[in-house]
Design a protein around this motif. Structure first.
Motif, short mmCIF file in Angstrom:
data_model
loop_
_atom_site.label_atom_id
_atom_site.label_comp_id
_atom_site.label_asym_id
_atom_site.label_seq_id
_atom_site.Cartn_x
_atom_site.Cartn_y
_atom_site.Cartn_z
N GLU A 1 0.80 -1.22 0.00
CA GLU A 1 0.00 0.00 0.00
C GLU A 1 0.84 1.28 0.00
O GLU A 1 0.34 2.36 0.30
N GLY A 2 2.10 1.15 -0.33
CA GLY A 2 2.95 2.33 -0.45
C GLY A 2 3.12 2.69 -1.91
O GLY A 2 2.48 2.11 -2.80
N TRP A 3 3.99 3.65 -2.16
CA TRP A 3 4.20 4.12 -3.52
C TRP A 3 5.56 4.79 -3.64
O TRP A 3 6.20 5.11 -2.66
N ILE A 4 5.93 5.03 -4.89
CA ILE A 4 7.16 5.75 -5.23
C ILE A 4 6.75 6.86 -6.19
O ILE A 4 6.26 6.58 -7.28
N ALA A 5 6.92 8.10 -5.78
CA ALA A 5 6.58 9.24 -6.62
C ALA A 5 7.87 9.94 -7.05
O ALA A 5 8.79 10.11 -6.24
N VAL A 6 7.91 10.34 -8.30
CA VAL A 6 9.08 11.00 -8.86
C VAL A 6 8.69 12.43 -9.23
O VAL A 6 7.76 12.64 -9.99
N LEU A 7 9.41 13.40 -8.65
CA LEU A 7 9.08 14.81 -8.86
C LEU A 7 10.05 15.50 -9.80
O LEU A 7 11.25 15.23 -9.78
N ASN A 8 9.51 16.42 -10.59
CA ASN A 8 10.29 17.38 -11.38
C ASN A 8 11.35 16.73 -12.26
O ASN A 8 12.50 17.18 -12.29
N THR A 9 10.94 15.72 -12.97
CA THR A 9 11.86 14.98 -13.84
C THR A 9 11.94 15.65 -15.21
O THR A 9 10.93 16.10 -15.75
N ARG A 10 13.12 15.71 -15.76
CA ARG A 10 13.31 16.27 -17.11
C ARG A 10 12.54 15.42 -18.13
O ARG A 10 12.43 14.21 -17.97
N GLU A 11 12.03 16.08 -19.15
CA GLU A 11 11.17 15.40 -20.13
C GLU A 11 11.86 14.20 -20.79
O GLU A 11 11.25 13.16 -20.96
N HIS A 12 13.13 14.35 -21.18
CA HIS A 12 13.80 13.23 -21.85
C HIS A 12 14.04 12.07 -20.88
O HIS A 12 14.05 10.91 -21.29
N VAL A 13 14.19 12.36 -19.59
CA VAL A 13 14.35 11.30 -18.59
C VAL A 13 13.01 10.58 -18.41
O VAL A 13 12.96 9.35 -18.36
N LEU A 14 11.92 11.34 -18.32
CA LEU A 14 10.58 10.74 -18.24
C LEU A 14 10.30 9.85 -19.44
O LEU A 14 9.79 8.74 -19.30
N ALA A 15 10.65 10.34 -20.62
CA ALA A 15 10.41 9.57 -21.84
C ALA A 15 11.18 8.25 -21.83
O ALA A 15 10.64 7.20 -22.19
N GLU A 16 12.41 8.30 -21.38
CA GLU A 16 13.23 7.08 -21.33
C GLU A 16 12.68 6.10 -20.30
O GLU A 16 12.62 4.89 -20.54
#
Length: 191
Positions: A133-148
């Protein structure tokens, strides 16, 4: 790169090297000597080395009662060459999970590149499966990093993008930041 230092305005609230439950308890950062580097670039001595050649971090805050941690990252996240996720999972996250941390906020605005392969995705899945019931949230990631990350399906295990990519986290108390992120993640996951 040597001028990019981890966020320090929460040090009056939490210091990982002084927390006996932290994987970095007793870790000593140099105040004056630059001892670590990413490729040929020296990095600020306040970043913590967890065993990766290209990725460093700082646990900015941990709350064991609410079960969350805020971790700032710096560098190149390279699962392809260095299996950074395995090192992070085995040497940092597993200890935090054993101490009751099941919600993670990863601040990735200073992660400049991300490289993955299909074999490393299993570690993200394993991490998520162990959170109950937990999670991992990723904040303020660069667009090319998100895409990869999305290209390799890592977004199935980490909550990222959308409103999480434009969070003014430095202006908030860590518990308020957690409440805001928890609300967004819970809504997105439909809990």
């Amino acid at each position: 790169m040597h001028t990019l230092e981890p966020y320090y305005n929460w040090r009056n609230l939490y210091i990982a090297s002084e927390d006996p439950r932290s994987p970095f308890f007793g870790y000593e950062n140099s105040e004056v000597y630059f001892t670590d580097q990413i490729y040929n670039y020296l990095i600020h001595p306040q970043w913590d080395n967890f065993g990766s050649e290209t990725l460093y971090l700082k646990v900015l805050f941990a709350d064991y009662n609410q079960g969350f941690a805020i971790i700032e990252m710096l560098g190149e996240w390279n699962d392809l060459l260095h299996n950074d996720i395995m090192t992070l999972k085995r040497d940092v996250i597993e200890m935090m999970i054993s101490e009751g941390i099941n919600k993670y906020i990863l601040i990735c605005e200073q992660v400049f590149n991300f490289h993955s392969d299909l074999d490393s995705v299993d570690y993200y899945e394993e991490w998520q499966d162990e959170l109950e019931e937990g999670w991992i949230a990723v904040l303020n990631t660069r667009e090319h990093v998100l895409a990869e990350m999305s290209k390799f399906g890592i977004d199935h295990y980490l909550v990222m993008g959308g409103k999480l990519n434009d969070v003014s986290w430095r202006t908030k108390h860590p518990k308020i930041l957690f409440s805001l992120i928890d609300e967004q993640v819970t809504r997105r996951l439909g809990w």
